[in-house]
Scaffold this motif. Structure first.
Motif, mmCIF file in Angstrom:
data_model
loop_
_atom_site.group_PDB
_atom_site.id
_atom_site.type_symbol
_atom_site.label_atom_id
_atom_site.label_comp_id
_atom_site.label_asym_id
_atom_site.label_seq_id
_atom_site.Cartn_x
_atom_site.Cartn_y
_atom_site.Cartn_z
ATOM 1 N N TRP A 117 65.779 23.325 27.633
ATOM 2 C CA TRP A 117 65.349 24.790 28.018
ATOM 3 C C TRP A 117 64.406 24.578 29.269
ATOM 4 O O TRP A 117 64.720 25.542 30.155
ATOM 5 C CB TRP A 117 64.299 25.186 26.908
ATOM 6 C CG TRP A 117 63.932 26.739 27.181
ATOM 7 C CD1 TRP A 117 64.666 27.670 26.833
ATOM 8 C CD2 TRP A 117 62.890 27.134 27.972
ATOM 9 N NE1 TRP A 117 64.003 28.795 26.997
ATOM 10 C CE2 TRP A 117 62.949 28.627 27.703
ATOM 11 C CE3 TRP A 117 61.782 26.523 28.530
ATOM 12 C CZ2 TRP A 117 61.784 29.292 28.360
ATOM 13 C CZ3 TRP A 117 60.801 27.446 29.085
ATOM 14 C CH2 TRP A 117 60.867 28.714 29.197
ATOM 15 N N THR A 140 65.144 34.361 21.160
ATOM 16 C CA THR A 140 64.841 32.689 21.402
ATOM 17 C C THR A 140 64.144 32.804 23.032
ATOM 18 O O THR A 140 63.096 32.377 23.044
ATOM 19 C CB THR A 140 65.765 31.534 21.221
ATOM 20 O OG1 THR A 140 66.062 31.607 20.007
ATOM 21 C CG2 THR A 140 65.161 30.398 21.448
ATOM 22 N N PHE A 141 64.980 32.918 24.047
ATOM 23 C CA PHE A 141 64.481 32.975 25.421
ATOM 24 C C PHE A 141 63.230 33.969 25.563
ATOM 25 O O PHE A 141 62.404 33.679 26.021
ATOM 26 C CB PHE A 141 65.621 33.291 26.185
ATOM 27 C CG PHE A 141 66.164 32.239 26.550
ATOM 28 C CD1 PHE A 141 65.786 31.300 27.682
ATOM 29 C CD2 PHE A 141 67.377 31.684 25.892
ATOM 30 C CE1 PHE A 141 66.513 30.236 27.979
ATOM 31 C CE2 PHE A 141 68.079 30.436 26.148
ATOM 32 C CZ PHE A 141 67.641 29.635 27.212
ATOM 33 N N THR A 198 65.693 26.889 32.557
ATOM 34 C CA THR A 198 65.066 27.609 33.144
ATOM 35 C C THR A 198 64.545 27.414 34.550
ATOM 36 O O THR A 198 64.566 28.250 35.510
ATOM 37 C CB THR A 198 63.564 27.778 32.252
ATOM 38 O OG1 THR A 198 63.619 28.212 31.107
ATOM 39 C CG2 THR A 198 62.488 28.794 32.971
ATOM 40 N N ARG A 207 60.074 32.300 24.041
ATOM 41 C CA ARG A 207 59.821 31.293 24.971
ATOM 42 C C ARG A 207 59.101 31.732 26.324
ATOM 43 O O ARG A 207 57.936 31.209 26.621
ATOM 44 C CB ARG A 207 60.957 30.220 25.257
ATOM 45 C CG ARG A 207 61.405 29.738 24.085
ATOM 46 C CD ARG A 207 62.707 28.875 24.369
ATOM 47 N NE ARG A 207 62.902 27.928 23.213
ATOM 48 C CZ ARG A 207 63.919 27.252 23.093
ATOM 49 N NH1 ARG A 207 64.939 27.146 24.103
ATOM 50 N NH2 ARG A 207 64.252 26.541 22.101
ATOM 51 N N TYR A 208 59.682 32.769 27.031
ATOM 52 C CA TYR A 208 59.073 33.339 28.155
ATOM 53 C C TYR A 208 57.578 33.970 27.775
ATOM 54 O O TYR A 208 56.704 33.729 28.568
ATOM 55 C CB TYR A 208 60.068 34.113 28.944
ATOM 56 C CG TYR A 208 60.865 33.623 29.532
ATOM 57 C CD1 TYR A 208 60.547 32.946 31.143
ATOM 58 C CD2 TYR A 208 62.405 33.589 29.263
ATOM 59 C CE1 TYR A 208 61.820 32.468 31.594
ATOM 60 C CE2 TYR A 208 63.378 32.987 30.073
ATOM 61 C CZ TYR A 208 62.993 32.368 31.253
ATOM 62 O OH TYR A 208 63.991 32.021 31.977
ATOM 63 N N HIS A 215 69.647 29.456 22.084
ATOM 64 C CA HIS A 215 69.960 30.079 23.391
ATOM 65 C C HIS A 215 70.104 31.462 23.386
ATOM 66 O O HIS A 215 70.202 32.073 24.361
ATOM 67 C CB HIS A 215 71.111 29.408 24.082
ATOM 68 C CG HIS A 215 70.959 28.038 24.214
ATOM 69 N ND1 HIS A 215 70.141 27.164 24.976
ATOM 70 C CD2 HIS A 215 71.673 26.901 23.404
ATOM 71 C CE1 HIS A 215 70.354 25.897 24.887
ATOM 72 N NE2 HIS A 215 71.385 25.866 23.867
#
Length: 97
Positions: free
Chosen positions: A86, A61-62, A90, A65-66, A57
Motif C-alpha cells: 500500500w 479499503t483505500f 500510494t 486508509r486515506y 485494493h
C-alpha cells in the motif's frame, strides 16, 4: 476474477493462492506447466484473486486508509500501520500526480 501467472522479480504477487509465481528465469517448460496448473484451477484461483483484490485494493479499503492517514496528519489519530504494498502504491500515485 482471473488467476495470475507471472514471471517477475516482484515478489508481492502472493504465494500461489491467486495463481502461479515463477522466477524471471523460468523456462518455457515451467511457464507451460504453470499455465496448465492455473487453467485446471481457473475458477477457484480466479475467485480467490478477485476476493483478494476487493479486500486489499478496493475503493472502500483505500478510502479507509486515506482517512486514517489524513486523521493522523491532522493530529486526530494514531499513526496508521500500512503494509509495504500500500505504501509503494500510494507513493507511486502521488509521484505521478
Amino acid at each position: 476474477g482471473l488467476p495470475a501467472l507471472t514471471a517477475t522479480a516482484f515478489d508481492q504477487v502472493g504465494t500461489g493462492e491467486h495463481g502461479r509465481y515463477l522466477s524471471p528465469s523460468a523456462s518455457k517448460e515451467m511457464i507451460t506447466s504453470g499455465m496448465a496448473e492455473i487453467l485446471q484451477r481457473r475458477e477457484e484461483l480466479g475467485r480467490q484473486a478477485r476476493d483478494h483484490v476487493v479486500r486489499h485494493h478496493g475503493l472502500e479499503t483505500f478510502a479507509d486508509r486515506y482517512e486514517q492517514l489524513y486523521q493522523w496528519c491532522l493530529g486526530r489519530g494514531s499513526k496508521p500501520k500500512f503494509d509495504e504494498t500500500w505504501k509503494a502504491d500510494t507513493i507511486n500515485r502521488i509521484q505521478r500526480s
